[in-house]
Design an enzyme around this catalytic site. Sequence first.
Site, PDB file in Angstrom:
ATOM      1  CE  LYS A 147     -38.028 -16.059  94.214  1.00 19.71           C
ATOM      2  NZ  LYS A 147     -39.217 -16.789  94.500  1.00 19.71           N
ATOM      3  CB  THR A 172     -27.047 -25.253 105.706  1.00 21.76           C
ATOM      4  OG1 THR A 172     -26.621 -25.975 104.546  1.00 21.76           O
ATOM      5  CG2 THR A 172     -25.885 -24.509 106.322  1.00 21.76           C
ATOM      6  N   GLY A 182     -34.583 -18.825  99.320  1.00 22.54           N
ATOM      7  CA  GLY A 182     -35.194 -17.537  98.988  1.00 22.54           C
ATOM      8  C   GLY A 182     -36.690 -17.444  99.213  1.00 22.54           C
ATOM      9  N   GLY A 184     -36.514 -26.340 103.957  1.00 21.30           N
ATOM     10  CA  GLY A 184     -35.665 -25.412 103.201  1.00 21.30           C
ATOM     11  C   GLY A 184     -35.678 -24.012 103.755  1.00 21.30           C
TER      12      GLY A 184
HETATM   13  P1  ATR Z   1     -31.288 -19.684  97.602  1.00 21.74           P
HETATM   14  O1  ATR Z   1     -30.934 -20.238  98.949  1.00 21.74           O
HETATM   15  O2  ATR Z   1     -30.083 -19.171  96.877  1.00 21.74           O
HETATM   16  O3  ATR Z   1     -32.429 -18.757  97.601  1.00 21.74           O
HETATM   17  P2  ATR Z   1     -32.974 -21.829  96.845  1.00 21.74           P
HETATM   18  O4  ATR Z   1     -32.884 -22.801  95.740  1.00 21.74           O
HETATM   19  O5  ATR Z   1     -34.220 -21.068  97.041  1.00 21.74           O
HETATM   20  O6  ATR Z   1     -31.713 -20.894  96.671  1.00 21.74           O
HETATM   21  O7  ATR Z   1     -32.654 -22.546  98.213  1.00 21.74           O
HETATM   22  C1  ATR Z   1     -31.906 -23.612  98.235  1.00 21.74           C
HETATM   23  C2  ATR Z   1     -32.550 -24.491  99.317  1.00 21.74           C
HETATM   24  O8  ATR Z   1     -32.542 -25.817  98.837  1.00 21.74           O
HETATM   25  C3  ATR Z   1     -31.767 -24.453 100.596  1.00 21.74           C
HETATM   26  O9  ATR Z   1     -32.658 -24.619 101.675  1.00 21.74           O
HETATM   27  C4  ATR Z   1     -30.873 -25.672 100.410  1.00 21.74           C
HETATM   28  O10 ATR Z   1     -30.349 -26.200 101.596  1.00 21.74           O
HETATM   29  P3  ATR Z   1     -28.936 -25.624 102.160  1.00 21.74           P
HETATM   30  O11 ATR Z   1     -29.261 -24.330 102.819  1.00 21.74           O
HETATM   31  O12 ATR Z   1     -28.476 -26.662 103.084  1.00 21.74           O
HETATM   32  O13 ATR Z   1     -28.036 -25.461 100.958  1.00 21.74           O
HETATM   33  C5  ATR Z   1     -31.842 -26.622  99.776  1.00 21.74           C
HETATM   34  N1  ATR Z   1     -31.165 -27.721  99.101  1.00 21.74           N
HETATM   35  C6  ATR Z   1     -30.510 -27.678  97.941  1.00 21.74           C
HETATM   36  N2  ATR Z   1     -30.003 -28.892  97.640  1.00 21.74           N
HETATM   37  C7  ATR Z   1     -30.367 -29.730  98.645  1.00 21.74           C
HETATM   38  C8  ATR Z   1     -30.157 -31.107  98.927  1.00 21.74           C
HETATM   39  N3  ATR Z   1     -29.438 -31.882  98.112  1.00 21.74           N
HETATM   40  N4  ATR Z   1     -30.688 -31.615 100.055  1.00 21.74           N
HETATM   41  C9  ATR Z   1     -31.389 -30.841 100.892  1.00 21.74           C
HETATM   42  N5  ATR Z   1     -31.627 -29.515 100.688  1.00 21.74           N
HETATM   43  C10 ATR Z   1     -31.115 -28.971  99.583  1.00 21.74           C
END
Ligand code: ATR
Length: 262
Positions: free
Chosen positions: A65, A151, A128, A125
């Site tokens: 996104k 994070t 995106g 979270g």
């Molecule tokens: P993108 O960041 O590429 O848009 P997304 O799936 O929309 O993809 O976002 C991923 C979100 O899921 C992030 O907030 C991520 O946390 P991190 O920034 O720490 O990576 C969160 N996320 C994914 N796996 C996770 C987990 N096992 N525990 C907690 N949060 C998780």
Amino acid sequence: MKKFCVIGNPIDHSLSPKLHNFWFKKNRIEAIYEKKLLEEKEIPNLIESIRNSEINGANVTVPFKNSVIPFLDDLSSEAKKTNSVNTICIEENKVVGHNTDIAGFELALRYINYDVKRKKALIIGAGGVSPSIILALKNMGCENICLTNRTFEKAEKIKETFSDISIRKWGDIPEFDIVINATSFGLKNENFDLDFYEFGNNKFFYDVIYNPSETNFLKNARLKGNKTENGRMMFIYQAHQSFALWNKVLPKIDKETIEILK
Ligand code: ATR
């Protein structure tokens, strides 16, 4: 025949083809909508296919996104405000990025008559879709928005855009009325390592995920007696707005539409 698609990675879970193809048929539009599993390096080629009309429009989902933005000619004001694009169209020979997730979330909460004014919202979270949820909540008059992300730096980055939200370290859950899972965590029915229940059982749990229809995040909340809602109506409303941008037609959202996604 016009061609549309949704790009993402993973993309298997997407019900966009089902919904758009259903609306094409209902509205007698000769078009087809497919899902495309893409690698990041394939994005420029995909945008070129839109520029030269091989593809007439696209939806964008996780994780692209934000990363599609440099390849577009222009952005709608909502896409600019959120740095997030979920719909691409051609407008006056320009490839333009729109964000219909904002309206999607707003309309989904209006659909169930949930009023966010004077409520404390917690967003899980910083991926995106999170900026779109924040903007939608603000548009609806929610003044108390807190964001937490595994994070922390990514939450800080979002606060640079939305300075009036507060951010919390992972695991530090503040009191809330509504909590929104805006991560893709749960698509495979994983469990959060967070305790949402110390503030009672009269909260509203919302998950942007709609497939599976009940993630463990929602199931645990329901079993504790909270109100829950999945992302199905948000999904339908964002698709509705995309469909209107591409086809200048607003399809019906009726029982049959909702049923085909169950
Ligand atoms: P993108 O960041 O590429 O848009 P997304 O799936 O929309 O993809 O976002 C991923 C979100 O899921 C992030 O907030 C991520 O946390 P991190 O920034 O720490 O990576 C969160 N996320 C994914 N796996 C996770 C987990 N096992 N525990 C907690 N949060 C998780």
